[in-house]
Design an enzyme around this catalytic site. Structure first.
Site, short mmCIF file in Angstrom:
data_model
loop_
_atom_site.label_atom_id
_atom_site.label_comp_id
_atom_site.label_asym_id
_atom_site.label_seq_id
_atom_site.Cartn_x
_atom_site.Cartn_y
_atom_site.Cartn_z
N TYR A 1 -4.88 -18.64 -5.81
CA TYR A 1 -4.48 -17.33 -6.35
C TYR A 1 -5.26 -16.92 -7.61
O TYR A 1 -5.98 -15.93 -7.59
CB TYR A 1 -2.97 -17.33 -6.63
CG TYR A 1 -2.18 -17.58 -5.35
CD1 TYR A 1 -2.12 -16.61 -4.36
CD2 TYR A 1 -1.54 -18.80 -5.12
CE1 TYR A 1 -1.43 -16.84 -3.17
CE2 TYR A 1 -0.85 -19.03 -3.94
CZ TYR A 1 -0.80 -18.05 -2.97
OH TYR A 1 -0.13 -18.27 -1.80
N PRO B 1 1.41 -10.06 0.56
CA PRO B 1 2.05 -9.66 1.82
C PRO B 1 3.03 -8.51 1.61
O PRO B 1 3.36 -8.15 0.47
CB PRO B 1 2.81 -10.92 2.24
CG PRO B 1 2.50 -11.97 1.22
CD PRO B 1 1.99 -11.29 0.02
N HIS C 1 1.54 -12.68 -4.41
CA HIS C 1 1.88 -13.99 -3.83
C HIS C 1 1.85 -15.16 -4.81
O HIS C 1 2.46 -16.21 -4.54
CB HIS C 1 0.89 -14.25 -2.69
CG HIS C 1 1.41 -15.09 -1.59
ND1 HIS C 1 2.26 -16.15 -1.80
CD2 HIS C 1 1.21 -15.05 -0.25
CE1 HIS C 1 2.54 -16.72 -0.64
NE2 HIS C 1 1.94 -16.07 0.30
N SER D 1 1.79 -17.25 9.93
CA SER D 1 2.93 -17.73 9.17
C SER D 1 4.23 -17.25 9.79
O SER D 1 4.31 -16.10 10.23
CB SER D 1 2.81 -17.19 7.74
OG SER D 1 3.78 -17.74 6.92
N1 COA Z 1 14.96 -28.00 21.49
C1 COA Z 1 15.94 -27.16 21.08
N2 COA Z 1 15.92 -26.54 19.88
C2 COA Z 1 14.88 -26.78 19.06
C3 COA Z 1 13.83 -27.63 19.44
C4 COA Z 1 13.90 -28.26 20.72
N3 COA Z 1 12.95 -29.10 21.15
N4 COA Z 1 12.93 -27.69 18.44
C5 COA Z 1 13.40 -26.88 17.46
N5 COA Z 1 14.59 -26.34 17.83
C6 COA Z 1 15.45 -25.46 17.06
C7 COA Z 1 15.60 -25.97 15.63
O1 COA Z 1 16.65 -26.91 15.56
C8 COA Z 1 15.91 -24.69 14.89
O2 COA Z 1 17.26 -24.37 15.11
P1 COA Z 1 18.06 -23.33 14.15
O3 COA Z 1 17.55 -21.97 14.46
O4 COA Z 1 19.46 -23.52 14.59
O5 COA Z 1 17.77 -23.78 12.75
C9 COA Z 1 15.09 -23.65 15.62
O6 COA Z 1 14.85 -24.20 16.92
C10 COA Z 1 13.78 -23.33 14.95
O7 COA Z 1 12.97 -24.48 14.90
P2 COA Z 1 11.39 -24.40 15.02
O8 COA Z 1 11.03 -23.19 15.79
O9 COA Z 1 10.88 -25.70 15.51
O10 COA Z 1 10.90 -24.08 13.59
P3 COA Z 1 11.40 -24.55 12.16
O11 COA Z 1 12.61 -23.80 11.77
O12 COA Z 1 11.44 -26.03 12.12
O13 COA Z 1 10.21 -23.99 11.28
C11 COA Z 1 8.13 -24.00 10.17
C12 COA Z 1 8.90 -24.44 11.41
C13 COA Z 1 6.72 -24.51 10.24
C14 COA Z 1 8.08 -22.48 10.15
C15 COA Z 1 8.88 -24.54 8.93
O14 COA Z 1 8.83 -25.95 8.94
C16 COA Z 1 8.29 -24.11 7.64
O15 COA Z 1 7.51 -24.81 7.05
N6 COA Z 1 8.70 -22.93 7.15
C17 COA Z 1 8.20 -22.35 5.93
C18 COA Z 1 6.98 -21.54 6.24
C19 COA Z 1 6.58 -20.74 5.05
O16 COA Z 1 6.76 -21.13 3.92
N7 COA Z 1 6.05 -19.53 5.34
C20 COA Z 1 5.69 -18.60 4.34
C21 COA Z 1 4.56 -19.02 3.52
S1 COA Z 1 4.35 -17.88 2.23
C1 HC5 Z 2 6.27 -11.75 3.36
C2 HC5 Z 2 5.42 -12.62 4.21
C3 HC5 Z 2 4.99 -13.78 3.47
C4 HC5 Z 2 4.07 -14.69 4.23
C5 HC5 Z 2 2.97 -15.06 3.36
C6 HC5 Z 2 2.27 -16.30 3.76
O1 HC5 Z 2 2.52 -16.90 4.76
O2 HC5 Z 2 1.32 -16.69 2.95
C7 HC5 Z 2 0.61 -17.91 3.19
C8 HC5 Z 2 0.89 -18.83 2.02
C9 HC5 Z 2 0.50 -20.22 2.21
O3 HC5 Z 2 0.27 -20.90 1.21
O4 HC5 Z 2 0.40 -20.70 3.33
C10 HC5 Z 2 -0.85 -17.58 3.23
N1 HC5 Z 2 -1.32 -16.83 4.40
C11 HC5 Z 2 -0.87 -15.44 4.36
C12 HC5 Z 2 -2.78 -16.84 4.32
C13 HC5 Z 2 -0.90 -17.43 5.68
#
Ligand code: COA
Ligand code: HC5
Length: 641
Positions: free
Chosen positions: A120, A133, A356, A568
């Site tokens: 950043y 975003p 961000h 994401s």
């Molecule tokens: N059978 C049945 N259900 C399952 C399954 C399977 N094999 N695998 C997963 N599921 C269920 C989970 O239990 C969960 O249930 P819930 O909705 O009741 O909680 C649901 O399906 C979703 O799981 P999944 O799709 O595997 O994703 P997750 O919630 O584990 O998320 C990530 C995965 C990568 C998105 C998460 O680990 C993460 O890191 N999130 C943050 C991302 C982030 O920060 N983004 C923004 C960046 S700025």
């Molecule tokens: C409101 C939507 C926020 C999603 C933003 C996001 O996923 O940012 C990522 C941050 C990170 O460290 O993985 C970066 N990305 C946009 C490049 C995927």
């Protein structure tokens, strides 16, 4: 010691480090006085583990696995030699690894400050499109100015309601897979701002428990800025009716547009940093900058909308939120440095844009879910009041000719940047998370494999893919990368292109690909990802004044970090769509919010790249999801026969 299919051995290594190297690892300031936070929201904070440094050989081995589907056999052999050399006993890899381990002993999180700087604050492209975003709220039903201001008043009240929970530390602790997450980012999303520098930016935060906590927000209308006190008699928040009254007054006082000073914040960071420093010499401007930076958030009351056809409405709203639509529309009605800008349009279109650097999407999604639920649940009418409120303070910049010229240049820059962005906002309606879960697969993995398939359908090959993985299980954790392109995903894509493959074989390969993605996800969220580790080793070398290791100068490293698919998942409880720009000129930005019965997608690409079209990727993604559903349905039907 174990050997692998690609012939790399994992071994236990003993590390030694010279005194000079030890001295070079200076502890940097702790990012937050965590000890001071003792409320319910921080009940787990002190017990959160520290981000581990993964074992070197494990990362190298997994790195090789991840580059395999992206390289020719010849290039892979070259990379393997570089990996072997980097990881050899007593080699530079081990020395750098030792440096990271020492760093991790001294800091709450060995990565956070480096990541903040690298991802950043040192990033010099405009934050608009390239970093910040946007979130598109569900369409609201108001259609006129009065409705717009009443909704905006509810939004402000809803955020202040959320702020109470942050300030008194009563916010429920976020969890991922049952584990508590670091809540530190919530302290950075309100009353924060990025400050441009001529070479590097910085962030300021004014928390409620700090000195002189802010009590105002900044409202932008017709490119004019106003500072509005939102508390009275100490810390009593204004009522919705009082906020509405103040917003009416602001709109009345800003019927004419002003010079769009806010558009400067959409500039390249060095350019903006230089102008900022120049403007900051003026006492009035300095006071205004401080007022904006200290404000709890910015509320943008947009007035202008484009007259695009109805079918373009969703995409147009996406553009309005992501970049403001250009110098003729709302790009000047923004302060892009501000961590949170709530945008309320005249046509029921609204949402937020966020800078961000201080936080990831999920805390923002929590805030927006709270705010929108608040807006839906408040039932008393917003009506004019006759309370004597202090009018909002107009923030009127002093503009010298140089700044006026910079504004004209910024208009040209943002207009060409905007011209270059193609955005598709759409709802995939055939199914949502429920269908995938019922088939005992991870919805996230399923969507990621569908994205791989969509890309493969267009280009006939796989590409390096980034998916954000949360590291918030760890103190001050941010993100690592899930490399969604794997040997297993590649096998599935190639099988899909092969008409001889049976449905049962496709089901098997699809499951294998989705499960392999889940494995990588678990590895990444438990601190065993490879991207941040490799970055850490590289930054350690730079900090020690060493050359960047050959491994990180290699074609494979460049190819595997040139993320043509930057993706994401940000699950919001409300039916919102989240969006961001691509991270490479010939890539896509794909953000999704999976709901039970549908999935909200946003796909972005640059028009200047002849090889990418977000429209085409969106169509292929829709097609891929439907095909994968069909394969599962066929599979379960034949299993029943
Ligand atoms: N059978 C049945 N259900 C399952 C399954 C399977 N094999 N695998 C997963 N599921 C269920 C989970 O239990 C969960 O249930 P819930 O909705 O009741 O909680 C649901 O399906 C979703 O799981 P999944 O799709 O595997 O994703 P997750 O919630 O584990 O998320 C990530 C995965 C990568 C998105 C998460 O680990 C993460 O890191 N999130 C943050 C991302 C982030 O920060 N983004 C923004 C960046 S700025
Ligand atoms: C409101 C939507 C926020 C999603 C933003 C996001 O996923 O940012 C990522 C941050 C990170 O460290 O993985 C970066 N990305 C946009 C490049 C995927």
């Amino acid at each position: 010691m174990f050997s692998t299919a690609i012939g790399l051995s994992r071994q236990v290594v003993k590390y030694t480090m010279s005194n000079t190297m030890k001295q070079a690892i200076k502890p940097t300031a702790c990012l937050m006085p965590l000890k001071a936070k003792t409320g319910r929201m921080f009940i787990h904070q002190r017990h959160l583990p520290k981000l581990p440094v993964p074992p070197l050989q494990q990362t190298l081995y997994r790195y090789l696995l991840s580059v395999k589907p992206l390289l020719s056999d010849f290039d892979f052999d070259t990379t393997k030699k570089l990996v072997d050399d980097f990881g050899r006993p007593g080699g530079i890899g081990e020395k750098l690894q030792m440096g990271l381990i020492e760093r991790s002993k001294k800091l709450d999180n060995w990565l956070s400050q480096w990541w903040l700087d690298h991802a950043y604050l040192n990033f010099r492209e405009p934050v608009i499109i390239h970093s910040s975003p946007a979130v598109i709220f569900p369409q609201q039903s108001y259609t006129d100015l009065d409705g717009q201001l009443k909704f905006a008043a509810s939004v402000v009240a809803g955020i202040l309601d959320f702020k109470v929970m942050v300030d008194n530390q009563s916010l429920p602790v976020d969890k991922l897979g049952g584990s508590p997450l670091c809540m530190y980012q919530y302290y950075k999303i309100l009353s924060s701002c990025r400050i441009p520098g001529s070479r590097k930016d910085s962030i300021v935060t004014h928390p409620a428990d700090g000195p002189d906590p802010p009590k105002h927000i900044v409202v932008a209308h017709n490119y004019k800025f106003f500072s509005l006190e939102v508390y009275k008699d100490g810390w009593t928040p204004l009522t919705r009716s009082e906020i509405y009254q103040q917003l009416c007054d602001i709109v009345n006082r800003s019927q004419e547009t002003s010079a769009p000073v806010g558009i400067l914040t959409a500039e390249n960071r060095n350019t903006w940093g230089k102008i900022y420093n120049q403007m900051n010499k003026d006492r009035t401007n300095r006071a205004i900058f401080s007022e904006i930076q200290r404000s709890i958030f910015v509320l943008c009351l947009d007035e202008k909308i484009s007259s695009l056809p109805k079918e373009e409405f969703d995409n147009e709203v996406g553009r309005q939120l992501l970049h403001g639509g250009g110098s003729e529309l709302n790009s000047g009605n923004r302060w892009a440095d501000k961590t949170l800008q709530f945008i309320v349009g005249p046509n029921g279109a609204c949402g937020l844009q966020y800078e961000h650097a201080p936080a990831e999407g999920p805390p923002i999604a929590t805030l927006l879910d709270h705010t929108l639920t608040y807006c839906d649940n408040v039932c008393e009418d917003v009506a004019p009041v006759d309370n004597q409120l202090t009018p909002a303070k107009r923030l009127k910049f002093n503009l010298i000719p140089d700044v006026k010229e910079a504004i004209e240049n910024a208009k040209i820059s943002i207009d060409s940047m905007i011209e270059d962005l193609e955005l598709q906002i759409f709802k995939f309606k055939l199914f949502g998370k429920d269908f995938v879960k019922a088939n005992k697969l991870s919805p996230d993995g399923f969507i990621q494999v569908a994205l791989q398939l969509a890309y493969f359908k267009i280009y006939g090959e796989s590409c390096a893919t980034y998916e954000s993985a949360s590291l918030r299980r760890y103190q001050l954790g941010r993100t690592d990368t899930i490399r969604s392109c794997s040997t297993d995903s590649d096998l599935f894509l190639r099988a899909m292109a092969d008409s001889d493959k049976s449905n049962s074989e496709l089901v098997r390969l699809m499951r294998q690909a989705v499960e392999s993605h889940k494995e990588y996800t678990n590895m990444a969220v438990f601190g065993d990802g490879i991207d941040r580790h490799l970055l850490g080793l590289k930054l350690m070398a730079i900090e020690w004044g060493w050359n960047v290791p050959d491994l990180m100068m290699d074609t494979a490293y460049n190819i595997s970090t040139h993320f043509k698919l930057s993706t994401s998942q940000v699950p919001a409880k409300t039916d919102s769509t989240l969006t961001f720009g691509p991270v490479v000129p010939d890539g896509f930005g794909v953000c999704y919010n999976p709901k039970s019965k549908h999935i909200n997608f946003a796909v972005s690409a640059f028009n200047s790249s002849p090889s990418t079209s977000s429209m085409t990727l969106s169509l292929k993604l829709t097609e891929s999801l439907a095909e994968m559903q069909n394969i599962l349905v066929q599979g379960s039907m034949s299993a029943k026969l």
